[in-house]
Design an enzyme around this catalytic site. Structure first.
Site, PDB file in Angstrom:
ATOM      1  N   GLY A 359       0.769  -1.231   0.000  1.00 49.31           N
ATOM      2  CA  GLY A 359       0.000   0.000   0.000  1.00 49.31           C
ATOM      3  C   GLY A 359       0.803   1.285   0.000  1.00 49.31           C
ATOM      4  CB  SER A 679      15.090  -5.956  17.544  1.00 50.92           C
ATOM      5  OG  SER A 679      13.701  -6.173  17.461  1.00 50.92           O
ATOM      6  CE  LYS A 722      12.510  -2.813  15.227  1.00 50.40           C
ATOM      7  NZ  LYS A 722      13.698  -3.578  15.665  1.00 50.40           N
TER       8      LYS A 722
END
Length: 781
Positions: A359, A679, A722
């Protein structure tokens, strides 16, 4: 050789070289003489006893032969008749007298003259001679009956010959056709051995003639049927012509198209061959339809047809910016290509790969690229493709075979330089029908695709001028060799500010027009746009946002018609009425520090997300419990974090055996959502230390990074996404691995201005930033 002959003598004679002819002793033959040296030799022979020495050339192509180009053995002939022909040629009639061997070439100009040894045979007398003669005569008669190439008079004359040497020469003259075999018989000076060789050849030729006769019989039957069909078809054509409704063959039209099309040599040869075959096939046969379809496919391809690129950089920027906000790296790469193309006209098309979440406009920007270049656009979706034939086509041996999608796309485009989009290249798979990714290796290699061969056409076609662009959501499922052939350009997820601009500039005006409203009929403030983005969508791209905008327009159209209004202002209350309650509620950050609760960051297919990690302790036996549907990598990160805490218990103020009487439980909320990746290592260490030491964690701090057993903080991926998640959540301090500082350049300045970025190398630096001295205080540990 001397024992087999008698009365040998040497004479000097003019030499007449022959091409493709050979004269045996006792043989009468006429031939034409045209070379000047041969005419001079013939004239010299006429003046000297009317004799010349004729000898065959070793190579018939030699126009001006020398002594080395002539055979050693020839025939001394008597000139019987000479006749001048129109032009400079002479026709001569000769009769062979005896064999001769060139002993020495005396001269070559103005004609050849040689010292020739005359070979006169002796006739052997024995019973074997008669038996051999009878055998040869019988074999010749059998050959004559089988081959039907010899007249009855010749057979009768053969019966009259009694000398073995003369019989061998006569048989060789009538049966042998190859120059090498005739010369071999002429070279043999022993009459019996010569006749024996001729008998061997006669037996072989008889067998071959018999085989030919059988083959001819079979062919005759087939030809008779074909002729019958041909006559019937010709009658049908004649009837159609008389009736005026003849459906003429398309062969003439195809030939005309072939002449007008700039095919390469191999394609032209294939077309001519197929058209020749097509001309001999019945018009209604399946083979004719297949051949015609094949030729039409070749001629329908855009051989030598290409559109002229629009190299105006200013116009290209306007087209790319018209419907796409952001995506600066993609636009910059296209402008670079156009600039280089202005300087180097024969540049090969680039092979690009746009990688990003769904998208974000990867496919639509490719359409804009084609418009900016004034090129045709071809799209091929590779999602779910698992058959190699989709790329390369089917071989013509299969029923219903067709070319691959690449050739089909070029035919539809009508040019050799379109923009060709391979959409969703990461969604291909392989099975027993082949691996389409392997077939794309040639297509997406600029060093090989100039001679791409489709399995159906089996012809080289130049793809080097095509601009190939691929799109993918992830690089992980793309084979490494294929990935290596493409120039990767990452298309990141949109920030909220970017979504706001896209919604205002593109999506809402588009939906207003598509839903029948007039421009300016809806008045919406930026704060309402932000509420649409935050409360009703959660995605990396803008597809759901566009559907939300369409829903607002539809609901507004209903409301405006119900109340008879031409304009409508959408505020927060009206937005709630149109769309209902928000689907996503963003929890605010807790103001007070908490023990064992740490804000982590995660990267998902729809962008970045905040990820809380909770840790608590209880009485037990030293077990570490992990919940929240964690993947293997994330579980290993938790174990590595626990091992680091145990190894540094003294530094942290913990007893060495602290873990023996307690159980530790680490939980990641939203347990229905699978989670994985390394992470969250620093986040788990911080949560463990907080829960074990009782020191609270600041809730305005978020962190990300992989942990090692030595306490090193390693770099991670998806930092932009993030960081945007932390931005949306209102985080003030962001802890990142030191090696990820280079990635901050890709993050907008207005986002970075909200944070205090803390780059770290060791886990101890993370703990000093995140932990308070004691619960409820803000002092550092």
């Amino acid at each position: 050789m001397g024992e087999r002959m008698r009365n040998t003598s040497v004479t000097e004679l003019p030499v007449l070289p022959l091409r493709g002819l050979m004269v045996f002793p006792n043989m009468v033959l006429h031939f034409d003489v045209g070379r000047q040296r041969s005419i001079t030799a013939l004239e010299q022979g006429m003046m000297n006893d009317q004799k010349v020495f004729v000898v065959s050339q070793k190579n018939d192509e030699t126009e001006d032969p020398g002594p080395a180009d002539l055979c050693e053995v020839g025939t001394i002939v008597q000139i019987r008749q000479v006749m001048n022909l129109p032009g400079e040629n002479i026709r001569v009639l000769v009769e062979g007298e005896s064999r001769g061997i060139i002993k020495e070439m005396l001269q070559t100009d103005p004609f050849m003259k040689a010292s020739v040894r005359v070979c006169q045979e002796r006739t052997p007398r024995s019973g074997d001679v008669k038996a051999m003669i009878r055998t040869a005569q019988d074999l010749f008669e059998e050959y004559a009956l089988t081959s039907r190439r010899v007249s009855q008079d010749t057979v009768e004359s053969i019966r009259m010959v009694e000398a073995p040497g003369d019989l061998a020469d006569l048989l060789a003259a009538n049966v042998l056709t190859k120059r090498e075999e005739r010369q071999e018989i002429l070279n043999e000076l022993n009459p019996m051995r010569r006749l024996e060789k001729v008998c061997v050849v006669l037996a072989r030729e008889t067998d071959m003639a018999d085989t030919e006769k059988q083959i001819q019989a079979r062919i005759k039957k087939q030809v008779e049927k074909s002729q019958k069909d041909y006559y019937l078809r010709e009658q049908i054509k004649a009837i159609q012509t008389e009736l005026g409704d003849q459906d003429d063959s398309d062969i003439a039209e195809l030939r005309k198209r072939m002449e007008e099309t700039p095919l390469n040599e191999e394609a032209r040869a294939k077309c001519e061959k197929e058209l020749d075959r097509l001309g001999h096939m019945p018009s209604g046969s399946p083979e004719a339809a297949l051949s015609q379809t094949y030729v039409e496919w070749i001629l329908d391809l855009p051989w030598g047809k290409e559109t002229e690129d629009n190299l105006d950089l200013k116009r290209a920027r306007e087209v790319l910016n018209r419907n796409h906000y952001g995506m600066d790296e993609v636009k910059e790469r296209i402008i670079e290509y156009l600039a280089v193309l202005q300087l180097k006209k024969d540049m090969k098309g680039p092979i690009l790969c746009f990688v990003g979440p769904p998208g974000v406009g990867k496919t639509s920007i490719v359409r804009a690229i084609a418009e900016a270049l004034d090129r045709k656009f071809v799209q091929m979706s590779l999602g779910g493709v698992r058959d190699e034939a989709e790329i390369r086509g089917h071989r013509r041996t299969y029923i219903g075979s067709i070319p691959g999608r690449i050739i089909y796309g070029l035919k539809q485009a009508g040019t050799v330089n379109p923009v060709f989009l391979f959409d969703e290249i990461d969604k291909m798979s392989a099975d027993f029908r082949g691996n389409p990714a392997a077939a794309l290796l040639e297509v997406l290699d600029s060093e090989q695709n100039s001679a791409f061969r489709d399995h159906y056409l089996e012809l080289p076609f130049d793809l080097s001028k095509v601009m190939f662009i691929t799109t993918a959501n992830s690089m992980e499922t793309i084979p490494a060799p294929l990935l290596d052939r493409m120039e990767l350009i990452e298309v990141p997820s949109y920030t909220e500010e970017e979504k706001l601009q896209i919604l205002k500039r593109h999506l809402m005006p588009k939906q207003i027009l598509e839903n029948g409203l007039k421009p300016g009929s809806l008045k919406i403030r930026d704060s309402v746009y932000r509420k649409m983005i935050e409360g009703y969508t959660r995605e990396a791209g803008v597809r759901t946002l566009e559907r939300t905008a369409a829903k607002v327009c539809r609901k507004a159209a209903v409301s405006m018609l119900d109340h008879g209004r031409k304009t409508m202002t959408v505020n927060d209350e009206v937005l709630h009425e149109l769309l209902g309650a928000p689907r996503y509620l963003r929890e605010g950050l807790e103001k007070e520090p908490r023990v064992g609760v740490v804000n982590g960051l995660a990267y998902t297919s729809v962008g970045g997300e905040m990820l809380e990690i909770e840790c608590t302790t209880m009485a037990g036996k030293g077990q570490l419990k992990l919940t929240g549907q964690l993947g293997d990598v994330m579980k290993e990160s938790a174990e590595a974090a626990f091992s680091w805490v145990r190894a540094h218990s003294d530094t942290l103020g913990l007893a060495k055996d602290f873990y023996k009487e307690i159980d530790i439980h680490i939980h990641v909320p939203e347990g229905a959502v699978p989670k994985d990746g390394p992470s969250a290592g620093v986040t788990m260490v911080t949560a463990l230390v907080s829960a074990l030491t009782g020191k609270p964690v600041r809730q305005t701090v978020a962190m990300t990074g992989e942990i090692t057993l030595r306490g090193r903080v390693l770099p991670i991926g998806g930092l932009k996404e993030k960081t945007l998640a932390a931005f949306r959540a209102g985080i003030r301090t962001l802890v990142i691995p030191e090696e990820n500082q280079k990635d901050l350049e890709k993050i907008p300045d207005y986002v970075l201005e909200r944070f205090t970025i803390v780059p770290v190398r060791e886990i101890q630096e993370v703990l000093e930033t995140a932990l308070c001295r004691k619960q409820g205080t803000e002092g550092q540990a």
